[in-house]
Design a protein around this motif. Structure first.
Motif, short mmCIF file in Angstrom:
data_model
loop_
_atom_site.label_atom_id
_atom_site.label_comp_id
_atom_site.label_asym_id
_atom_site.label_seq_id
_atom_site.Cartn_x
_atom_site.Cartn_y
_atom_site.Cartn_z
N VAL A 164 0.83 -1.21 0.00
CA VAL A 164 0.00 0.00 0.00
C VAL A 164 0.87 1.26 0.00
N ASP A 165 2.05 1.21 0.59
CA ASP A 165 2.94 2.37 0.60
C ASP A 165 3.56 2.64 -0.77
N GLU A 166 3.56 1.64 -1.63
CA GLU A 166 4.00 1.83 -3.01
C GLU A 166 2.88 2.48 -3.84
N ILE A 167 1.65 2.19 -3.48
CA ILE A 167 0.49 2.69 -4.22
C ILE A 167 0.13 4.12 -3.83
N LYS A 168 0.29 4.47 -2.57
CA LYS A 168 -0.13 5.79 -2.09
C LYS A 168 0.39 6.95 -2.95
N PRO A 169 1.71 7.04 -3.24
CA PRO A 169 2.17 8.15 -4.07
C PRO A 169 1.63 8.10 -5.50
N LYS A 170 1.31 6.91 -5.98
CA LYS A 170 0.76 6.79 -7.33
C LYS A 170 -0.65 7.40 -7.39
N ILE A 171 -1.42 7.21 -6.35
CA ILE A 171 -2.76 7.80 -6.28
C ILE A 171 -2.64 9.31 -6.18
N GLU A 172 -1.68 9.78 -5.41
CA GLU A 172 -1.45 11.22 -5.27
C GLU A 172 -1.11 11.85 -6.62
N GLN A 173 -0.39 11.11 -7.48
CA GLN A 173 0.09 11.64 -8.75
C GLN A 173 -0.88 11.46 -9.91
N MET A 174 -2.01 10.81 -9.66
CA MET A 174 -2.96 10.59 -10.75
C MET A 174 -3.44 11.91 -11.32
N HIS A 175 -3.83 11.88 -12.59
CA HIS A 175 -4.25 13.10 -13.28
C HIS A 175 -5.48 13.72 -12.61
N GLY A 176 -5.47 15.04 -12.54
CA GLY A 176 -6.60 15.80 -12.01
C GLY A 176 -6.17 16.64 -10.82
N ASN A 177 -6.82 17.78 -10.68
CA ASN A 177 -6.46 18.72 -9.61
C ASN A 177 -7.33 18.59 -8.37
N PHE A 178 -8.25 17.65 -8.38
CA PHE A 178 -9.22 17.57 -7.29
C PHE A 178 -9.06 16.27 -6.50
N ARG A 179 -9.86 16.13 -5.48
CA ARG A 179 -9.81 14.96 -4.61
C ARG A 179 -9.96 13.67 -5.40
N ILE A 180 -10.91 13.63 -6.30
CA ILE A 180 -11.16 12.44 -7.11
C ILE A 180 -10.38 12.57 -8.42
N PRO A 181 -9.47 11.62 -8.72
CA PRO A 181 -8.72 11.68 -9.98
C PRO A 181 -9.66 11.69 -11.20
N THR A 182 -9.19 12.28 -12.28
CA THR A 182 -9.97 12.44 -13.50
C THR A 182 -10.60 11.12 -13.96
N LEU A 183 -9.82 10.06 -14.03
CA LEU A 183 -10.34 8.79 -14.54
C LEU A 183 -11.36 8.17 -13.61
N PHE A 184 -11.23 8.36 -12.30
CA PHE A 184 -12.21 7.82 -11.36
C PHE A 184 -13.52 8.59 -11.45
N LYS A 185 -13.43 9.88 -11.68
CA LYS A 185 -14.64 10.68 -11.86
C LYS A 185 -15.38 10.23 -13.12
N LYS A 186 -14.62 10.02 -14.20
CA LYS A 186 -15.23 9.55 -15.44
C LYS A 186 -15.86 8.17 -15.25
N LEU A 187 -15.17 7.29 -14.55
CA LEU A 187 -15.66 5.95 -14.27
C LEU A 187 -17.01 6.03 -13.55
N ASP A 188 -17.09 6.85 -12.53
CA ASP A 188 -18.33 7.01 -11.77
C ASP A 188 -19.45 7.52 -12.67
N GLN A 189 -19.14 8.48 -13.52
CA GLN A 189 -20.15 9.03 -14.43
C GLN A 189 -20.65 7.98 -15.42
N LEU A 190 -19.75 7.15 -15.93
CA LEU A 190 -20.14 6.13 -16.89
C LEU A 190 -21.07 5.07 -16.28
#
Length: 166
Positions: A137-163
């Motif tokens: 999980v400590d390897e994944i944490k910085p990857k989530i922080e770096q995901m695309h998007g300026n907000f709490r929810i990364p761009t792709l996760f927001k799109k996923l939820d909308q779809l």
């Protein structure tokens, strides 16, 4: 490849979507998978996996997973320090522990869990909660922080939820 799954429940069916992307910093998905299925279980507090796991496993039949692929679920993989698992943990076991599973939850869980990490993104003061099996999980944490998007929810996760809601 990274595969992120989410399901939305309508009155008479579940809509499960998976978006595939190549890198944690990807702005757009490379492929989208979708499936509408009959709801096989009512919502049961503390047993969310009973409702969503069959949807994910069914959609996974459309995907040819490879050795280094990672799966993300909307929810928890681990729930506490005593070994209780969530949706992602059940998925990890259903896939014979062959693929790393990452859980990203929007809401906190009361029980302490040494495997859970909080991730703050953008200017949000509200964290995302990250858990995993098959990958540190400590390897994944910085990857989530770096995901695309300026907000709490990364761009792709927001799109996923909308779809899922279409």
């Amino acid at each position: 490849m990274i595969y992120a799954f989410d399901t939305y429940y309508f009155d008479d069916y579940a809509n499960t979507i998976c978006i595939a992307f190549e890198d944690w910093t990807s702005e757009i998905e490379t492929e989208t998978f979708s499936e509408k299925t009959t709801i096989t279980s009512d919502y049961e507090s503390g047993a969310f996996y009973k409702r969503e796991l069959p949807c994910i496993l069914s959609l996974l039949k459309q995907i040819n997973l490879k050795e280094n692929d990672i799966i993300i679920v909307d929810g928890y993989v681990t729930l506490d320090n005593d070994g209780k698992i969530g949706l992602g943990g059940y998925l990890y076991e259903a896939l014979d522990k062959k693929y790393p599973i990452v859980g990203i939850a929007k809401n906190g869980f009361a029980s302490p869990d040494f495997q859970r990490r909080e991730v703050l993104r953008g200017e949000s003061k509200t964290p995302l909660f990250v858990t995993s099996k098959g990958i540190n999980v400590d390897e994944i944490k910085p990857k989530i922080e770096q995901m695309h998007g300026n907000f709490r929810i990364p761009t792709l996760f927001k799109k996923l939820d909308q779809l899922t809601r279409i």
